[in-house]
Write a protein that holds these residues in place. Structure first.
Motif, PDB file in Angstrom:
ATOM      1  N   LEU A  28      38.087  32.425  15.659  1.00  0.00           N
ATOM      2  CA  LEU A  28      36.642  32.641  15.605  1.00  0.00           C
ATOM      3  C   LEU A  28      36.113  32.690  14.175  1.00  0.00           C
ATOM      4  O   LEU A  28      34.906  32.481  13.960  1.00  0.00           O
ATOM      5  CB  LEU A  28      36.275  33.942  16.325  1.00  0.00           C
ATOM      6  N   SER A  29      36.974  32.932  13.220  1.00  0.00           N
ATOM      7  CA  SER A  29      36.532  33.031  11.831  1.00  0.00           C
ATOM      8  C   SER A  29      37.285  32.077  10.901  1.00  0.00           C
ATOM      9  O   SER A  29      37.192  32.190   9.684  1.00  0.00           O
ATOM     10  CB  SER A  29      36.707  34.470  11.321  1.00  0.00           C
ATOM     11  N   ASN A  30      38.031  31.155  11.493  1.00  0.00           N
ATOM     12  CA  ASN A  30      38.801  30.197  10.705  1.00  0.00           C
ATOM     13  C   ASN A  30      38.394  28.786  11.114  1.00  0.00           C
ATOM     14  O   ASN A  30      38.799  28.288  12.162  1.00  0.00           O
ATOM     15  CB  ASN A  30      40.299  30.432  10.933  1.00  0.00           C
ATOM     16  N   TRP A  31      37.581  28.145  10.291  1.00  0.00           N
ATOM     17  CA  TRP A  31      37.032  26.828  10.624  1.00  0.00           C
ATOM     18  C   TRP A  31      38.131  25.787  10.818  1.00  0.00           C
ATOM     19  O   TRP A  31      38.107  25.005  11.760  1.00  0.00           O
ATOM     20  CB  TRP A  31      36.071  26.405   9.508  1.00  0.00           C
ATOM     21  N   GLU A  80      41.300  26.194  11.655  1.00  0.00           N
ATOM     22  CA  GLU A  80      42.045  26.459  12.893  1.00  0.00           C
ATOM     23  C   GLU A  80      41.231  26.053  14.116  1.00  0.00           C
ATOM     24  O   GLU A  80      41.769  25.492  15.081  1.00  0.00           O
ATOM     25  CB  GLU A  80      42.402  27.943  12.979  1.00  0.00           C
ATOM     26  N   PHE A  81      39.938  26.323  14.075  1.00  0.00           N
ATOM     27  CA  PHE A  81      39.075  25.959  15.199  1.00  0.00           C
ATOM     28  C   PHE A  81      39.058  24.445  15.406  1.00  0.00           C
ATOM     29  O   PHE A  81      39.212  23.955  16.536  1.00  0.00           O
ATOM     30  CB  PHE A  81      37.655  26.464  14.943  1.00  0.00           C
ATOM     31  N   ILE A  82      38.887  23.677  14.312  1.00  0.00           N
ATOM     32  CA  ILE A  82      38.864  22.221  14.407  1.00  0.00           C
ATOM     33  C   ILE A  82      40.201  21.695  14.903  1.00  0.00           C
ATOM     34  O   ILE A  82      40.271  20.763  15.715  1.00  0.00           O
ATOM     35  CB  ILE A  82      38.503  21.602  13.044  1.00  0.00           C
ATOM     36  N   TRP A  83      41.280  22.299  14.414  1.00  0.00           N
ATOM     37  CA  TRP A  83      42.639  21.910  14.842  1.00  0.00           C
ATOM     38  C   TRP A  83      42.788  22.044  16.353  1.00  0.00           C
ATOM     39  O   TRP A  83      43.207  21.120  17.043  1.00  0.00           O
ATOM     40  CB  TRP A  83      43.641  22.777  14.101  1.00  0.00           C
ATOM     41  N   GLU A  84      42.443  23.206  16.880  1.00  0.00           N
ATOM     42  CA  GLU A  84      42.614  23.460  18.310  1.00  0.00           C
ATOM     43  C   GLU A  84      41.678  22.575  19.145  1.00  0.00           C
ATOM     44  O   GLU A  84      42.059  22.067  20.198  1.00  0.00           O
ATOM     45  CB  GLU A  84      42.336  24.931  18.617  1.00  0.00           C
ATOM     46  N   THR A 139      30.576  29.607  15.259  1.00  0.00           N
ATOM     47  CA  THR A 139      29.568  30.031  16.235  1.00  0.00           C
ATOM     48  C   THR A 139      28.577  28.909  16.509  1.00  0.00           C
ATOM     49  O   THR A 139      28.218  28.642  17.664  1.00  0.00           O
ATOM     50  CB  THR A 139      28.804  31.270  15.725  1.00  0.00           C
ATOM     51  N   PHE A 140      28.141  28.240  15.451  1.00  0.00           N
ATOM     52  CA  PHE A 140      27.175  27.151  15.621  1.00  0.00           C
ATOM     53  C   PHE A 140      27.760  26.016  16.452  1.00  0.00           C
ATOM     54  O   PHE A 140      27.169  25.575  17.435  1.00  0.00           O
ATOM     55  CB  PHE A 140      26.738  26.611  14.250  1.00  0.00           C
ATOM     56  N   ILE A 141      28.930  25.534  16.056  1.00  0.00           N
ATOM     57  CA  ILE A 141      29.501  24.374  16.728  1.00  0.00           C
ATOM     58  C   ILE A 141      29.878  24.689  18.176  1.00  0.00           C
ATOM     59  O   ILE A 141      29.749  23.862  19.062  1.00  0.00           O
ATOM     60  CB  ILE A 141      30.727  23.836  15.943  1.00  0.00           C
ATOM     61  N   SER A 142      30.301  25.925  18.434  1.00  0.00           N
ATOM     62  CA  SER A 142      30.686  26.299  19.800  1.00  0.00           C
ATOM     63  C   SER A 142      29.474  26.332  20.735  1.00  0.00           C
ATOM     64  O   SER A 142      29.618  26.167  21.947  1.00  0.00           O
ATOM     65  CB  SER A 142      31.388  27.655  19.806  1.00  0.00           C
ATOM     66  N   SER A 143      28.279  26.522  20.162  1.00  0.00           N
ATOM     67  CA  SER A 143      27.078  26.547  21.000  1.00  0.00           C
ATOM     68  C   SER A 143      26.727  25.165  21.540  1.00  0.00           C
ATOM     69  O   SER A 143      25.904  25.042  22.445  1.00  0.00           O
ATOM     70  CB  SER A 143      25.891  27.112  20.208  1.00  0.00           C
ATOM     71  N   TYR A 144      27.362  24.116  20.992  1.00  0.00           N
ATOM     72  CA  TYR A 144      27.110  22.751  21.448  1.00  0.00           C
ATOM     73  C   TYR A 144      28.232  22.224  22.342  1.00  0.00           C
ATOM     74  O   TYR A 144      28.237  21.057  22.704  1.00  0.00           O
ATOM     75  CB  TYR A 144      26.929  21.822  20.245  1.00  0.00           C
ATOM     76  N   LEU A 145      29.180  23.077  22.683  1.00  0.00           N
ATOM     77  CA  LEU A 145      30.242  22.672  23.605  1.00  0.00           C
ATOM     78  C   LEU A 145      29.734  22.746  25.030  1.00  0.00           C
ATOM     79  O   LEU A 145      29.045  23.684  25.410  1.00  0.00           O
ATOM     80  CB  LEU A 145      31.464  23.581  23.431  1.00  0.00           C
ATOM     81  N   MET A 146      30.105  21.750  25.823  1.00  0.00           N
ATOM     82  CA  MET A 146      29.626  21.677  27.204  1.00  0.00           C
ATOM     83  C   MET A 146      30.804  21.457  28.150  1.00  0.00           C
ATOM     84  O   MET A 146      31.870  21.002  27.758  1.00  0.00           O
ATOM     85  CB  MET A 146      28.620  20.516  27.367  1.00  0.00           C
ATOM     86  N   GLY A 147      30.593  21.788  29.408  1.00  0.00           N
ATOM     87  CA  GLY A 147      31.582  21.513  30.440  1.00  0.00           C
ATOM     88  C   GLY A 147      32.898  22.218  30.207  1.00  0.00           C
ATOM     89  O   GLY A 147      32.949  23.419  29.890  1.00  0.00           O
ATOM     90  N   VAL A 148      33.990  21.470  30.326  1.00  0.00           N
ATOM     91  CA  VAL A 148      35.332  22.032  30.187  1.00  0.00           C
ATOM     92  C   VAL A 148      35.561  22.570  28.780  1.00  0.00           C
ATOM     93  O   VAL A 148      36.257  23.576  28.598  1.00  0.00           O
ATOM     94  CB  VAL A 148      36.396  20.977  30.537  1.00  0.00           C
ATOM     95  N   THR A 149      34.980  21.941  27.769  1.00  0.00           N
ATOM     96  CA  THR A 149      35.171  22.429  26.405  1.00  0.00           C
ATOM     97  C   THR A 149      34.581  23.830  26.235  1.00  0.00           C
ATOM     98  O   THR A 149      35.134  24.663  25.526  1.00  0.00           O
ATOM     99  CB  THR A 149      34.533  21.483  25.374  1.00  0.00           C
ATOM    100  N   GLU A 176      19.275  17.401  15.066  1.00  0.00           N
ATOM    101  CA  GLU A 176      20.108  18.342  15.812  1.00  0.00           C
ATOM    102  C   GLU A 176      21.378  17.651  16.307  1.00  0.00           C
ATOM    103  O   GLU A 176      21.343  16.488  16.722  1.00  0.00           O
ATOM    104  CB  GLU A 176      19.344  18.904  17.016  1.00  0.00           C
ATOM    105  N   SER A 177      22.488  18.362  16.261  1.00  0.00           N
ATOM    106  CA  SER A 177      23.747  17.795  16.722  1.00  0.00           C
ATOM    107  C   SER A 177      23.705  17.539  18.221  1.00  0.00           C
ATOM    108  O   SER A 177      23.074  18.279  18.978  1.00  0.00           O
ATOM    109  CB  SER A 177      24.901  18.751  16.408  1.00  0.00           C
ATOM    110  N   ASP A 178      24.361  16.456  18.632  1.00  0.00           N
ATOM    111  CA  ASP A 178      24.526  16.207  20.060  1.00  0.00           C
ATOM    112  C   ASP A 178      25.558  17.182  20.603  1.00  0.00           C
ATOM    113  O   ASP A 178      26.418  17.666  19.872  1.00  0.00           O
ATOM    114  CB  ASP A 178      24.996  14.774  20.303  1.00  0.00           C
ATOM    115  N   SER A 179      25.480  17.458  21.876  1.00  0.00           N
ATOM    116  CA  SER A 179      26.497  18.305  22.499  1.00  0.00           C
ATOM    117  C   SER A 179      27.789  17.513  22.664  1.00  0.00           C
ATOM    118  O   SER A 179      27.794  16.281  22.587  1.00  0.00           O
ATOM    119  CB  SER A 179      26.014  18.821  23.857  1.00  0.00           C
ATOM    120  N   PHE A 180      28.890  18.224  22.864  1.00  0.00           N
ATOM    121  CA  PHE A 180      30.177  17.558  23.050  1.00  0.00           C
ATOM    122  C   PHE A 180      30.848  18.097  24.303  1.00  0.00           C
ATOM    123  O   PHE A 180      30.896  19.300  24.534  1.00  0.00           O
ATOM    124  CB  PHE A 180      31.096  17.791  21.846  1.00  0.00           C
ATOM    125  N   SER A 181      31.372  17.174  25.110  1.00  0.00           N
ATOM    126  CA  SER A 181      32.132  17.553  26.298  1.00  0.00           C
ATOM    127  C   SER A 181      33.429  16.770  26.327  1.00  0.00           C
ATOM    128  O   SER A 181      33.655  15.880  25.505  1.00  0.00           O
ATOM    129  CB  SER A 181      31.321  17.274  27.572  1.00  0.00           C
TER     130      SER A 181
END
Length: 199
Positions: free
Chosen positions: A98-101, A103-107, A71-81, A33-38
């Protein structure tokens, strides 16, 4: 837009299109399982994205659309992220992020990534050293982990790899024809190290 220079020096296509779309295979490996990211450690963003990409690769039938990946990666965001992502999640109409991988990684990187990631990796490579009491596996794993974040060519990497080796390996290498690539140098050094520990 293209991702910031230095984030993925050897290209990032494998992160955007990391998997072939196909049937579920019974042989799909189980991935940790991926670690969370903050926001607390920006240097971990690269590893976090890599972990998520491995998860996508192991389960291609689940992530056939970019929105599923976001959706998957955003579920592992924590805190300010997590707080940063929330306005995008509830926006109406839905934003393209939300549907552009890509663009999401860029931001995500612009907001929370290490802006000096390439320089940090180069500095760590220049200081990386294998000691006589260590086996070469540790050194090689750490070395290759850092090289993917740099733009050094094969010749430069081979010189840096050699520089960090202990004298007990360098002394034997000097008696052999000089390797023509980093991989040849690695193989030679590995053989020498294995023989050393067998004695």
């Amino acid at each position: 837009p293209p991702l910031p220079e230095g984030m993925f020096p050897y290209g990032y296509g494998w992160l955007i299109y990391p998997i072939p779309y196909g049937r579920k295979s019974p042989d799909n490996p189980k991935i940790k399982e991926s670690d969370s990211f903050s926001e607390k450690d920006s240097t971990k963003l690269y590893t976090f994205i890599t972990q998520c990409t491995l998860h996508f690769t192991a389960s291609p039938h689940k992530y056939t659309h970019n929105q599923m990946k976001v959706t998957f990666i955003s579920s592992y965001l924590m805190g300010v992220t997590q707080l940063w992502f929330h306005p995008y999640l509830v926006s109406s109409p839905p934003v393209s992020l939300l549907s552009n991988w890509e663009e999401f990684i860029w931001e995500l990187y612009l907001m929370f990534g290490d802006q000096n990631l390439e320089h940090t990796a180069e500095l760590q490579l220049s200081k990386l050293q294998m000691y006589n009491s260590q086996q070469i596996n540790w050194y090689s794993i750490k070395f290759y982990e850092l090289t993917v974040l740099t733009k050094y060519n094969d010749t430069a990497l081979a010189e840096m790899y050699y520089k960090g080796l202990p004298d007990q390996i360098k002394d034997v290498l000097q008696l052999c024809p000089w390797p023509t690539s980093l991989w040849e140098l690695h193989d030679e050094a590995l053989t020498i190290d294995q023989r050393h520990w067998e004695w």
